[in-house]
Each structure stands twice: as structure tokens, then as C-alpha cells.
Design a protein around this motif. Structure first.
Motif, PDB file in Angstrom:
ATOM      1  N   ASN A 432     -17.432  95.916 -65.599  1.00 53.81           N
ATOM      2  CA  ASN A 432     -16.321  94.971 -66.713  1.00 53.81           C
ATOM      3  C   ASN A 432     -14.973  95.680 -66.372  1.00 53.81           C
ATOM      4  O   ASN A 432     -15.147  97.194 -65.475  1.00 53.81           O
ATOM      5  CB  ASN A 432     -16.557  94.814 -68.098  1.00 53.81           C
ATOM      6  CG  ASN A 432     -18.029  93.528 -68.575  1.00 53.81           C
ATOM      7  OD1 ASN A 432     -17.737  92.739 -68.076  1.00 53.81           O
ATOM      8  ND2 ASN A 432     -19.636  94.117 -68.307  1.00 53.81           N
ATOM      9  N   VAL A 433     -14.571  95.431 -67.143  1.00 52.22           N
ATOM     10  CA  VAL A 433     -13.397  95.584 -67.100  1.00 52.22           C
ATOM     11  C   VAL A 433     -12.301  95.631 -68.273  1.00 52.22           C
ATOM     12  O   VAL A 433     -11.523  95.607 -68.558  1.00 52.22           O
ATOM     13  CB  VAL A 433     -11.933  95.022 -66.296  1.00 52.22           C
ATOM     14  CG1 VAL A 433     -12.563  94.521 -64.781  1.00 52.22           C
ATOM     15  CG2 VAL A 433     -12.136  93.615 -66.811  1.00 52.22           C
ATOM     16  N   PHE A 434     -13.070  96.957 -69.185  1.00 52.83           N
ATOM     17  CA  PHE A 434     -12.642  97.569 -70.084  1.00 52.83           C
ATOM     18  C   PHE A 434     -11.418  97.564 -70.627  1.00 52.83           C
ATOM     19  O   PHE A 434     -11.247  98.699 -69.157  1.00 52.83           O
ATOM     20  CB  PHE A 434     -13.153  97.869 -71.415  1.00 52.83           C
ATOM     21  CG  PHE A 434     -15.047  97.245 -70.959  1.00 52.83           C
ATOM     22  CD1 PHE A 434     -15.003  96.337 -72.500  1.00 52.83           C
ATOM     23  CD2 PHE A 434     -16.419  98.177 -70.785  1.00 52.83           C
ATOM     24  CE1 PHE A 434     -16.420  95.989 -72.074  1.00 52.83           C
ATOM     25  CE2 PHE A 434     -17.208  96.789 -71.138  1.00 52.83           C
ATOM     26  CZ  PHE A 434     -17.412  95.689 -71.972  1.00 52.83           C
ATOM     27  N   ILE A 435     -10.537  97.792 -71.396  1.00 51.32           N
ATOM     28  CA  ILE A 435      -9.220  98.211 -71.519  1.00 51.32           C
ATOM     29  C   ILE A 435      -9.238  99.250 -72.537  1.00 51.32           C
ATOM     30  O   ILE A 435      -9.648  98.317 -74.061  1.00 51.32           O
ATOM     31  CB  ILE A 435      -7.923  97.528 -71.656  1.00 51.32           C
ATOM     32  CG1 ILE A 435      -7.768  96.489 -70.000  1.00 51.32           C
ATOM     33  CG2 ILE A 435      -7.001  98.049 -72.060  1.00 51.32           C
ATOM     34  CD1 ILE A 435      -6.660  95.720 -70.025  1.00 51.32           C
ATOM     35  N   ILE A 459     -20.498 103.776 -69.052  1.00 54.08           N
ATOM     36  CA  ILE A 459     -19.292 103.018 -69.090  1.00 54.08           C
ATOM     37  C   ILE A 459     -18.543 103.851 -69.169  1.00 54.08           C
ATOM     38  O   ILE A 459     -17.523 103.823 -70.013  1.00 54.08           O
ATOM     39  CB  ILE A 459     -20.198 102.158 -70.185  1.00 54.08           C
ATOM     40  CG1 ILE A 459     -21.373 101.632 -70.096  1.00 54.08           C
ATOM     41  CG2 ILE A 459     -18.881 101.393 -70.378  1.00 54.08           C
ATOM     42  CD1 ILE A 459     -21.444 100.631 -70.676  1.00 54.08           C
ATOM     43  N   THR A 460     -16.682 102.644 -67.903  1.00 52.21           N
ATOM     44  CA  THR A 460     -15.747 103.393 -68.261  1.00 52.21           C
ATOM     45  C   THR A 460     -14.454 102.676 -68.446  1.00 52.21           C
ATOM     46  O   THR A 460     -14.908 101.152 -68.915  1.00 52.21           O
ATOM     47  CB  THR A 460     -14.903 103.930 -66.777  1.00 52.21           C
ATOM     48  OG1 THR A 460     -15.341 102.900 -65.847  1.00 52.21           O
ATOM     49  CG2 THR A 460     -16.092 104.975 -66.657  1.00 52.21           C
ATOM     50  N   CYS A 461     -14.005 102.838 -68.656  1.00 54.13           N
ATOM     51  CA  CYS A 461     -12.262 101.917 -69.458  1.00 54.13           C
ATOM     52  C   CYS A 461     -11.231 102.636 -68.785  1.00 54.13           C
ATOM     53  O   CYS A 461     -10.707 103.775 -68.626  1.00 54.13           O
ATOM     54  CB  CYS A 461     -12.184 101.799 -70.601  1.00 54.13           C
ATOM     55  SG  CYS A 461     -11.624 103.361 -71.677  1.00 54.13           S
ATOM     56  N   THR A 462      -9.782 101.263 -68.716  1.00 54.07           N
ATOM     57  CA  THR A 462      -8.439 101.853 -68.007  1.00 54.07           C
ATOM     58  C   THR A 462      -8.157 101.556 -69.337  1.00 54.07           C
ATOM     59  O   THR A 462      -7.561 101.111 -70.173  1.00 54.07           O
ATOM     60  CB  THR A 462      -8.321 100.759 -67.432  1.00 54.07           C
ATOM     61  OG1 THR A 462      -9.129 100.110 -66.182  1.00 54.07           O
ATOM     62  CG2 THR A 462      -6.690 101.323 -66.751  1.00 54.07           C
ATOM     63  N   ASN A 465      -1.493 103.842 -67.382  1.00 48.38           N
ATOM     64  CA  ASN A 465      -1.024 104.833 -66.106  1.00 48.38           C
ATOM     65  C   ASN A 465      -2.855 104.417 -64.823  1.00 48.38           C
ATOM     66  O   ASN A 465      -2.602 104.149 -63.839  1.00 48.38           O
ATOM     67  CB  ASN A 465      -0.669 105.799 -65.934  1.00 48.38           C
ATOM     68  CG  ASN A 465       0.113 105.987 -67.095  1.00 48.38           C
ATOM     69  OD1 ASN A 465       1.308 105.506 -67.001  1.00 48.38           O
ATOM     70  ND2 ASN A 465      -0.128 107.730 -67.411  1.00 48.38           N
ATOM     71  N   ASN A 466      -3.172 103.243 -65.470  1.00 52.23           N
ATOM     72  CA  ASN A 466      -3.907 102.364 -63.946  1.00 52.23           C
ATOM     73  C   ASN A 466      -5.293 103.875 -64.476  1.00 52.23           C
ATOM     74  O   ASN A 466      -5.977 103.914 -63.303  1.00 52.23           O
ATOM     75  CB  ASN A 466      -3.794 102.527 -63.149  1.00 52.23           C
ATOM     76  CG  ASN A 466      -3.183 100.621 -63.526  1.00 52.23           C
ATOM     77  OD1 ASN A 466      -3.509 100.316 -64.824  1.00 52.23           O
ATOM     78  ND2 ASN A 466      -1.797 100.656 -62.790  1.00 52.23           N
TER      79      ASN A 466
END
Length: 677
Positions: A432-435, A459-462, A465-466
Motif C-alpha cells: 500500500n502507499v502508507f504515509i 511494511i513501509t511508509c512515506t 521528502n518522499n
């Protein structure tokens, strides 16, 4: 399932104990071949001749035998003839033991209770359509009933009753029956050979009177063999079994010695049969009978006992979304809904009303997980490979039965915090695109503490600074989450100010009419004034009330006439045919002073209140106009619904009708400078 398992073991044990038991015989003399000797021996019977005239086939008679003994027993044998009824005088021969009248045109079976010695009845190959209640009453010796190859459509209740103590064989095959009451054979209270209803059109077994199998009494049922072959039975008789009081181990045990042949029916082998099959499937390994070779017609032609329990499923179409498969799968204790690749853009609004839902919505275009009523019954939910960007917290609250959740490969940026409350065995939220920000720092601790989360450590997140980081490594220092501290010195005045503002707003709403009246009285506007008013005083009162009219005439009109004031009051000065409301409003505009007599009926009269609203706006804010309000009677201002007149009473801007100085106060209020009073 503990109940079903225990029942299965009990039934198998009972069956093993019964395997050595004798199968029902036709009689004590049939020891070698069970049920092969059900042909009655008529060698000792005297055959009675019939007087038959085919011109009158319903008027046949038995011819009196020449030699008659009290010990004689008789038989009637008449085949391939034209009879439409049994002989008229048949009851004159009560010792008839055998009747064979087949291949005739008999249309009904009469009441045969007069033939108490009857043993054998063969009326096959006739035109009989109905078996009526009572036709076999008192026939305690009747052993064989052969009614095959007729046109029987109806068997009335009680035809086969419990007093048929000698019945061994009933042949009803090759008729036109469409339904059969199970008590037609359960009423047989002794061993019998065969109850044959094969080759009919039976599609329904019923328990018309709702009778139950009684195991607590001495009632005995059978056993015997019932032949249902070549009928139209499709759905297993679950409802009938329930109405009989099944399933209990004791009641099922009653029928282990029975035989039921259900072959050659178009059985639908679906989930309805699962409970039965889960109990009896092992019987085939313990006992071999050819009538176990029952075939299913749906979902495919296959031997009943060769199907695996997992194959007994029901496809449901009601409320099933287009392009989806909705299937009851009792072997897995679930209701499965497969909407994979169905082109869904959102969760279906409605699904079949079932428990234990397993939903597969994989590979669609769903963009939101919104709340739905059926979510409370969902145990398994696969939403992988969709476009989900938002998850409703309410939907998570409703998923209180959920065990498995797959949200893999979506576009989710934020998870609702209440997802932590779910008690899952497996959760997949990868790809997914977790922030990550200060609002979801909780995810780090959550992923560390829950082993059921697939690949939780990867599992990663943003972040800003991306930059991507592993969510488990996220903390308040990395995200620079410093709490903002607000001084109490600032907070307290703000709160006090808000409270004061709220209080002021509430007061203004509650006292809005009073505040408006005060404002008008304080800042009266000088409006355009007519050169001269047509009337000095307009009087408003409840003109439908005699007491108010009399009071006006005695206390007001006489005074104003003495003062030389020109008054207008509708009940005195109005003209017939005028529209009263319009005339009164016009007169209010042309009067310098308005006097209102407010009684308890005036303030509740809607027409008066419309008039008063006009009076209020014409007088209260105009320096050149005066309003005199006189209260007559006892009533509370809080009961007044009209806000304008209520405000005047609350502000005490009125006079009492019983005031001794009322005249002086009125004159003062009217500001009559030209009067010397």
C-alpha cells in the motif's frame, strides 16, 4: 458439530446392533422368503357369482349361493368386465374374505366396514381417483390392499389408520399421486412387507396434521418397506422430519429397521442434505442394500453416497450481486460469496442474509471500504488487488466477527486507528502507499505487537521528502512530533469568553421578541405620516365573545365618545359584505391609536393574532402612533404563543381592565395634549 458427531456414533452403534435383526415378514408361515408369500390362499373360499348388466354397470348384484352355511367364507373374482361400482348388496355377505375386481371401470372404493372378515382386496386396473376417509374402518383382518394402476390423485386423512392391525402390503403404484402424507405408512403399528407408491408423480411428502413421533409412549410404528421409486421428489424432506420431531437419536433409531427406496427420483443434492449425509454416509460401509443406489440429478448425475460432504452446497441467487457466486457451504461452516473479477466499483449494498460470511472481492475496482449492515456477519474478507484509498472507521467497528482480512495491493494511505481492536488470525496490508505522520505513530507499536500481520516487519511508509521508512522504525523523533503546549493563561480567558458568548446567544434567542420590543421603544422611527388620520382610535378585541364586546361598549366607547374621539370597531362600524380582515388592516393603517383588549380567548384566536402582528409593526416602532394593551382576565404570559404580544406582557407594557385608574392611564398613554384632563 459435537451434537452431530455424537449422534453419528450413536446411530452407527445402533445399526450394528440391529444388523442381525429379522426383516419384516408377511406372516409366521413365511419363514424362508420374507414378503414373498403375500398372495392370499383362497382355496377354501366359495366364489360368489355376480349379476352384471353392462347396460347398467353400476347396478350389479351378488347372486345368492344355492347352498349356504354359517361357516362359509366367500370370495368375489371378476376381472376384465364393465363394473363401475362394487355390487349393491355386498354388505349382505359379511363373510367375504377376498375381493378381486380388477381390470374393470370402478371409480370409487365404497365404505367396506361391513365386511369385517375381509383379508384381501384387489381393485387394481380401474378408474378410482380418490380414497375417502373411513372406507377401511373396522377391517382389522385386512392384510393386502392392491390399488395399483388406477387414477388415484387424493388419499384423504385417516384412510390408512392405526386399527388396520393385519396390513402386510399396500400397492398404490402407477397412480397419479402428487403428494403423500407420511402417516399413511407411519400409522401401521406392526411389521409389514411393502407400502408401494412407486411410479406416481409425488413431489411432496407432508405431515398434514403436524403429528409427532412419540417415543415416550408405547406407540409402535412398523417397521416395513416403503417404495418411492420413479416419482418426482427433488428436495429432501427436512421440514417433514422436523414436524415429526426429528432429529433425536431415539427417534432416528426407530427407523433403522425400516427400508425406504428413493431411487429414480430427480434428487437435488445440495446443502439441504448435508446434515443427513453427515450422519448416514457411513451406513453404506456397514450395510449393503440395493436401494442405497440413489442418484442425484443435480448438480450432476452421481451416486448419492459417492459424493463428498464438501459437494453438498446450495447456490443462492436472491440478493447475490451480478457476476458473483453466492454459495452455502455447510461442510466448511460458511456462506461463501465469490465476486472476484466482477468489475465492482464499490462494496455491494446488499448481500444474502446469512451468517459466517466469507467474501472474496479480489481484483476489482473498489475504492472505499464503507460501512455495510452485513459486515457484522463477515468472518473472512479479501479486498486485495483493488483501488482502496479510504477505510471507514464505522466499517471497522462493524467487523466484530472478522477473522481474516486481506488489504494487500491497494492505495491505502491511512488506516483507521480502531483497526487495532480487531481480533484476527491473519491480516495482510502489504503493498500500500502508507504515509507516516504524527497522527499514526501508533502503527509502529501495533505492527511490532501483532504476529498475525503478514510481513509486518517489512511494511513501509512515506515520510517528508518522499523518503520511505519501515513503519516499525517510525517514532516521534523521526517525525519531529513535538506536542504544542498552550499556556493556561491563554486557555482560561478563551474558554470564559466562549461561555459568555454562548450564554448571550441563548439569551438573545430566548428573549428575541422582548429585545426587539425594547429596541423599537428606545429608537422609535419617524415614518411617513399621513396629513391626517381617518380615525383617532382603532379597537381590537375578540368580537365573537359577548363579554368582551359588552365590556368595550360600557367602558371604552362611552368614554371615547365623551372625549370626542372618532373610533372604529368592526362589530359596530363594519359594513355587511366587506372582507373583515382586509378592512381591519386598512383601518389600522388609518388610525393614530390602537387599543387592544387582550382576553384569554383573544390571545388564542389565530385571526386575532394575524391582526395583532400588523398592529405591532404599525405602532410599536412609530413615534406618531400609540398602542394601548389592556389585559382582561387571568392568564399567564408564558402560555401565549404569539411572540410579539407575549413580549409586551413580559415587559409589563399593558394596563389591567379592573384598574381603578384605568381611564386616567389610558388618556395618559394616548398622549391627548388637546384634552384638559
Amino acid at each position: 458439530m459435537s451434537y452431530c458427531y455424537g449422534l453419528r456414533i450413536l446411530l452407527i452403534s445402533i445399526l450394528i446392533s440391529m444388523l442381525a435383526a429379522d426383516y419384516p415378514y408377511c406372516g409366521n408361515d413365511c419363514s424362508t422368503n420374507p414378503c414373498s408369500c403375500c398372495i392370499y390362499d383362497t382355496s377354501g373360499l366359495i366364489e360368489l357369482s355376480l349379476d352384471v348388466n353392462c347396460q347398467e354397470p353400476n347396478r350389479s348384484r351378488i347372486i345368492e349361493p344355492g347352498i349356504n352355511s354359517n361357516d362359509d367364507s366367500y370370495l368375489i373374482y371378476q376381472i376384465d368386465s364393465c363394473l363401475t361400482k362394487l355390487p349393491e348388496n355386498i354388505c349382505e355377505f359379511p363373510k367375504i374374505k377376498s375381493i378381486v375386481i380388477k381390470e374393470n371401470k370402478i371409480t370409487e372404493v365404497p365404505n367396506l366396514s361391513c365386511l369385517s372378515e375381509l383379508v384381501y382386496l384387489d381393485l387394481s386396473y380401474n378408474k378410482i381417483t380418490t380414497l375417502k376417509t373411513g372406507i377401511f374402518d373396522s377391517l382389522t383382518k385386512l392384510s393386502v390392499i392392491r390399488l395399483q394402476y388406477n387414477e388415484i390423485k387424493t388419499i384423504e386423512a385417516g384412510v390408512f389408520h392405526m386399527n388396520l392391525n393385519s396390513i402386510k402390503k399396500v400397492d398404490l403404484n402407477n397412480n397419479k399421486l402428487t403428494k403423500l402424507d407420511v402417516w399413511s405408512f407411519f400409522n401401521i403399528t406392526h411389521k409389514f412387507c411393502r407400502f408401494n407408491v412407486s411410479y406416481n408423480q409425488i413431489n411432496q411428502l407432508i405431515n398434514e396434521k403436524g403429528r409427532k413421533i412419540q417415543t415416550q409412549t408405547n406407540d409402535v410404528h412398523g417397521p416395513g418397506f416403503v417404495d418411492f421409486r420413479h416419482n418426482h421428489l427433488q428436495i429432501w424432506i427436512i421440514e417433514v422430519m422436523k414436524s415429526l420431531g426429528f432429529p433425536t437419536a431415539r427417534k432416528l433409531g426407530y427407523f433403522l429397521l425400516w427400508g425406504f427406496d428413493f431411487r429414480d427420483n430427480p434428487w437435488i443434492c445440495d446443502c439441504v442434505l448435508y446434515d443427513i449425509m453427515s450422519i448416514v454416509k457411513n451406513f453404506k460401509t456397514l450395510i449393503s442394500r440395493n436401494y442405497f443406489q440413489v442418484y442425484c440429478s443435480e448438480p450432476r448425475v452421481e451416486l448419492f453416497f459417492d459424493m463428498e460432504l464438501e459437494e453438498f452446497v446450495c447456490n443462492v441467487t436472491e440478493r447475490c450481486p451480478p457476476g458473483c457466486l453466492c454459495q452455502d457451504q455447510p461442510a466448511f461452516k460458511r456462506f461463501f460469496i465469490d465476486c472476484q473479477n466482477s468489475g465492482l466499483n464499490e462494496l455491494p449494498v446488499h448481500l444474502p442474509r446469512r451468517k459466517n460470511l466469507h467474501l472474496n472481492f479480489n481484483n476489482n475496482s473498489i475504492n472505499r471500504l464503507d460501512n455495510r449492515k452485513y459486515l457484522k456477519s463477515v468472518e473472512h474478507l479479501d479486498l486485495s488487488d483493488n483501488n482502496i484509498t479510504f477505510i471507514s472507521p464505522q466499517s471497522i467497528d462493524n467487523l466484530n466477527s472478522l477473522d481474516y482480512l486481506n488489504l494487500n495491493n491497494n492505495s491505502i494511505e491511512y488506516l483507521p486507528e480502531n483497526i487495532q481492536k480487531l481480533r484476527l488470525s491473519k491480516l495482510d496490508i502489504d503493498n500500500n502507499v502508507f504515509i507516516c505522520n504524527c497522527s499514526n505513530v501508533w502503527m509502529s507499536k501495533w505492527l511490532k505487537s501483532k504476529e498475525f500481520i503478514k510481513d509486518g516487519s517489512n511494511i513501509t511508509c512515506t515520510v517528508e521528502n518522499n523518503r520511505d521508512i519501515v513503519i516499525q522504525d517510525m517514532n516521534i523523533d523521526i517525525l519531529d512530533c513535538r506536542p504544542i503546549i498552550i499556556s493556561k493563561i491563554i486557555i482560561i480567558p478563551i474558554i470564559v469568553s466562549l461561555v459568555i458568548v454562548i450564554i448571550i446567544i441563548v439569551i438573545c434567542i430566548y428573549l428575541r421578541y422582548e429585545l426587539l420590543t425594547i429596541y423599537y421603544l428606545k429608537f422609535k422611527f419617524r415614518r411617513h405620516v399621513l396629513d391626517e388620520f381617518k380615525y383617532d382610535v382603532y379597537i381590537s378585541c375578540d368580537e365573537e365573545r359577548d363579554e368582551d364586546r359588552i365590556w368595550i361598549q360600557e367602558n371604552i366607547l362611552q368614554l371615547f365618545d365623551n372625549l370626542g374621539l372618532k373610533c372604529y370597531i368592526s362589530f359596530r362600524d363594519g359594513m355587511g359584505g366587506e372582507i373583515t380582515v382586509d378592512k381591519n388592516i386598512t383601518t389600522i393603517h388609518n388610525s393614530r391609536i390602537v387599543l387592544v383588549l387582550a382576553s384569554d380567548t383573544y390571545i388564542t384566536n389565530s385571526k386575532n393574532m394575524i391582526e395583532f402582528n400588523e398592529i405591532y409593526h404599525q405602532t410599536i416602532s412609530n413615534k406618531n402612533r400609540e398602542l394601548i394593551l389592556i389585559k382582561r382576565g387571568l392568564f399567564q404570559s408564558s402560555k401565549i404563543k404569539n411572540g410579539y404580544i407575549r413580549s409586551l406582557f413580559r415587559l409589563k407594557l399593558y394596563l389591567y381592565s379592573n384598574d381603578e385608574n384605568l381611564t386616567k392611564k389610558m388618556i395618559k398613554s394616548m398622549n391627548l395634549k388637546f384634552l384638559n384632563l
